[in-house]
Design a protein around this motif. Structure first.
Motif, mmCIF file in Angstrom:
data_model
loop_
_atom_site.group_PDB
_atom_site.id
_atom_site.type_symbol
_atom_site.label_atom_id
_atom_site.label_comp_id
_atom_site.label_asym_id
_atom_site.label_seq_id
_atom_site.Cartn_x
_atom_site.Cartn_y
_atom_site.Cartn_z
ATOM 1 N N ALA A 60 0.872 -1.537 0.184
ATOM 2 C CA ALA A 60 0.166 0.031 0.471
ATOM 3 C C ALA A 60 0.565 1.386 -0.001
ATOM 4 C CB ALA A 60 -0.475 0.112 1.177
ATOM 5 N N PRO A 61 -0.026 2.497 -0.146
ATOM 6 C CA PRO A 61 0.898 4.018 -0.314
ATOM 7 C C PRO A 61 0.660 4.110 1.472
ATOM 8 C CG PRO A 61 -1.104 4.089 -1.660
ATOM 9 C CD PRO A 61 -1.052 2.447 -0.895
ATOM 10 N N LEU A 62 2.314 4.510 1.701
ATOM 11 C CA LEU A 62 3.046 4.487 2.780
ATOM 12 C C LEU A 62 1.907 4.732 4.154
ATOM 13 C CD1 LEU A 62 5.328 4.407 4.472
ATOM 14 C CD2 LEU A 62 6.365 6.733 3.902
ATOM 15 N N ARG A 63 1.598 5.869 4.258
ATOM 16 C CA ARG A 63 0.776 6.193 4.972
ATOM 17 C C ARG A 63 -0.702 5.191 5.905
ATOM 18 N NH1 ARG A 63 -0.404 11.509 6.514
ATOM 19 N NH2 ARG A 63 0.967 13.384 5.101
ATOM 20 N N HIS A 397 -4.517 8.534 -0.647
ATOM 21 C CA HIS A 397 -5.148 6.799 -0.120
ATOM 22 C C HIS A 397 -5.638 6.620 1.676
ATOM 23 C CE1 HIS A 397 -4.456 6.261 -4.101
ATOM 24 N NE2 HIS A 397 -3.187 6.509 -4.270
ATOM 25 N N GLY A 398 -6.291 6.231 2.255
ATOM 26 C CA GLY A 398 -6.747 6.252 3.140
ATOM 27 C C GLY A 398 -6.927 6.910 4.281
ATOM 28 N N LEU A 399 -6.952 8.164 4.061
ATOM 29 C CA LEU A 399 -6.452 9.268 4.980
ATOM 30 C C LEU A 399 -8.176 9.548 5.291
ATOM 31 C CD1 LEU A 399 -3.909 11.779 4.695
ATOM 32 C CD2 LEU A 399 -4.100 9.417 6.276
ATOM 33 N N ASN A 400 -8.965 9.151 6.568
ATOM 34 C CA ASN A 400 -10.489 10.005 6.855
ATOM 35 C C ASN A 400 -10.105 11.359 7.614
ATOM 36 O OD1 ASN A 400 -11.261 7.849 6.355
ATOM 37 N ND2 ASN A 400 -10.203 6.256 8.939
#
Length: 481
Positions: A60-63, A397-400
């Motif tokens: 996945a992307p790093l974060r 990607h993936g940040l809320n």
């Protein structure tokens, strides 16, 4: 953290069922539809039933590798028996993490070559029987093919594409049994993006054993108005490619499952002052301009495009050392109006150049940059940051971020459709609804009139149409495709 009871929505049930039934699959699920928890639920079931016994590798992307997957695993009661171990940090730390006894490991795409090489030079064999490629468009540039020697021995051939894709290809079909590609944007730049991702599913069985075979079958070279050649899909390409992928792909669109209002989009036009307009015209027509004592030359069309985008935003770089000069403040004034209109509601601001960030920070001293510190996201979601400056490449990607606000302003514009869509969905309608916020989302596009800003926005729309057609044709409305 108190774990929550997971009650899957119908669309999540479809994802779980599909992943359980199809060993190597594409899951094209729109942003905010819970791909992560659905995939973890599938893995939990496979491990509990003894169907899978080898560890899983999530790429996945790093974060997302560092936070999203481990956090999601700790969030739900039914995932109590699972653990996601990030393989991050320096080489020594990554090696230490690999020695842990855990069912799931996560790693960022950039470290894939190191991972493959580590197992080559250590006695421990490759352990991962399942691979989950989160945001699989990171693999779209893979150019590899399976070949046979005169003696009948199979080998991989390919020197183009990304280094990480070539590294991952060494184990994709020889050591990995189960593979899942996760993305909400499978073809951000058109149908050509699909081959590299699909190769990891089937080694080229559906779309061609090599990229050249894929291209020759479904694309043609077209001469443009200015003499350049572009590769465009043939008329029948879309339908045939969709048909080829139906048995291994599930596609879900948030609009099919939620009664959502569309974002309220407001273009905010600014006019370049006369001095800035002269500089812009010089760069556009002559590929040269003078800013004070600085002579700035664009060596090619790409450099000219970059300089014009900078001028539209209000500053331009004047040397190779990263020094820049202010040209105008029109976009800053427009953003000040937006912040004032927000009446205290936080505003997420998308920027592109470092000069943009410096000028934004100067104009909005209470604003903060979205950085690597997790506390920044917590402060934003707690309403403690009035203006948050975010580069789309690091706010995806993936940040809320939906708890912090529902207003997004694009200070600068760029061509990348995927990053554009991703930052919108950080606070988008789906996430607003899931978080229990009954409020519309506002998108402000700050546009310098009669500049390349307008071209970028038009081009993004053109690229979006290709992907939307593909997703619509492949989407499942209660049935697996």
């Amino acid at each position: 953290m108190t774990r929550r009871v997971f009650v899957p929505h119908k669309y999540q049930g479809l994802i779980i069922e599909h992943q359980s039934d199809v060993e190597r699959t594409n899951v094209w699920a729109g942003m905010g539809l819970g791909k992560t928890v659905s995939t973890l639920t599938t893995l939990e079931s496979l491990y509990a039933l003894g169907i899978e016994t080898q560890p899983t590798l999530v790429i996945a992307p790093l974060r997302v590798a560092r936070s999203t997957w481990p956090d999601e695993c700790e969030k739900w009661e039914h995932l109590r028996g699972l653990e996601v171990v990030p393989i991050l940090g320096d080489a020594n730390n990554r090696a230490m993490q690999l020695r842990r006894d855990a069912p799931i490991f996560s790693i960022n795409y950039e470290n894939l070559p190191w991972l493959i090489d580590w197992f080559k030079h250590n006695p421990r064999p490759w352990p991962f029987g399942t691979v989950v490629a989160d945001e699989s468009t990171k693999l779209k540039s893979t150019r590899i093919s399976n070949q046979k020697s005169k003696l009948g021995k199979e080998f991989l051939k390919g020197s183009g594409g990304s280094v990480r894709g070539r590294a991952l290809a060494q184990v994709a079909h020889t050591k990995v049994k189960r593979w899942t590609n996760l993305t909400g944007t499978p073809s951000p730049n058109g149908l050509k993006d699909l081959w590299g991702q699909q190769w990891f599913i089937d080694g080229g069985q559906r779309l061609g054993r090599s990229y050249s075979a894929f291209e020759s079958r479904w694309f043609q070279s077209v001469k443009g108005d200015r003499g350049y050649h572009a590769v465009e899909p043939l008329d029948h390409a879309q339908e045939q490619i969709q048909q080829a992928l139906r048995d291994c792909t599930i596609s879900l669109d948030p609009a099919d499952w939620f009664d959502l209002e569309k974002p309220i989009v407001r273009p905010v036009y600014v006019d370049l002052p006369s001095g800035a307009r002269r500089l812009y015209q010089d760069m556009e027509r002559k590929m040269f301009m003078e800013i004070g004592e600085h002579e700035v030359e664009a060596l090619n069309a790409a450099s000219r495009t970059m300089k014009c985008l900078q001028l539209a935003n209000g500053a331009a770089y004047v040397d190779d050392a990263g020094n820049w000069k202010d040209v105008h403040d029109e976009k800053l004034h427009a953003l000040e109006d937006i912040v004032e209109e927000a009446a205290g509601m936080p505003v997420l601001v998308a920027y592109h150049f470092k000069s943009d960030l410096a000028r934004l920070a100067r104009a909005f001293p209470r604003g903060r940059q979205l950085d690597q510190n997790p506390q920044t996201i917590r402060d934003w979601n707690a309403g403690k940051i009035p203006v948050l400056f975010a580069h789309p490449a690091s706010a995806g990607h993936g940040l809320n971020l939906q708890d912090g606000g529902n207003i997004l302003a694009f200070f600068g514009h760029w061509w990348n459709l995927e990053e554009f869509q991703q930052i919108i969905e950080r606070i988008g309608p789906v996430r607003q609804l899931q978080a229990g916020h009954r409020r519309p989302m506002f998108i402000y596009h700050i546009i310098a009139r009669d500049t390349i800003d307008e071209d970028v926005m038009l081009r993004r729309e053109t690229k979006r149409e290709v992907q939307d057609i593909l997703l619509d044709a492949m989407k499942s409305k209660g049935l697996r495709v």
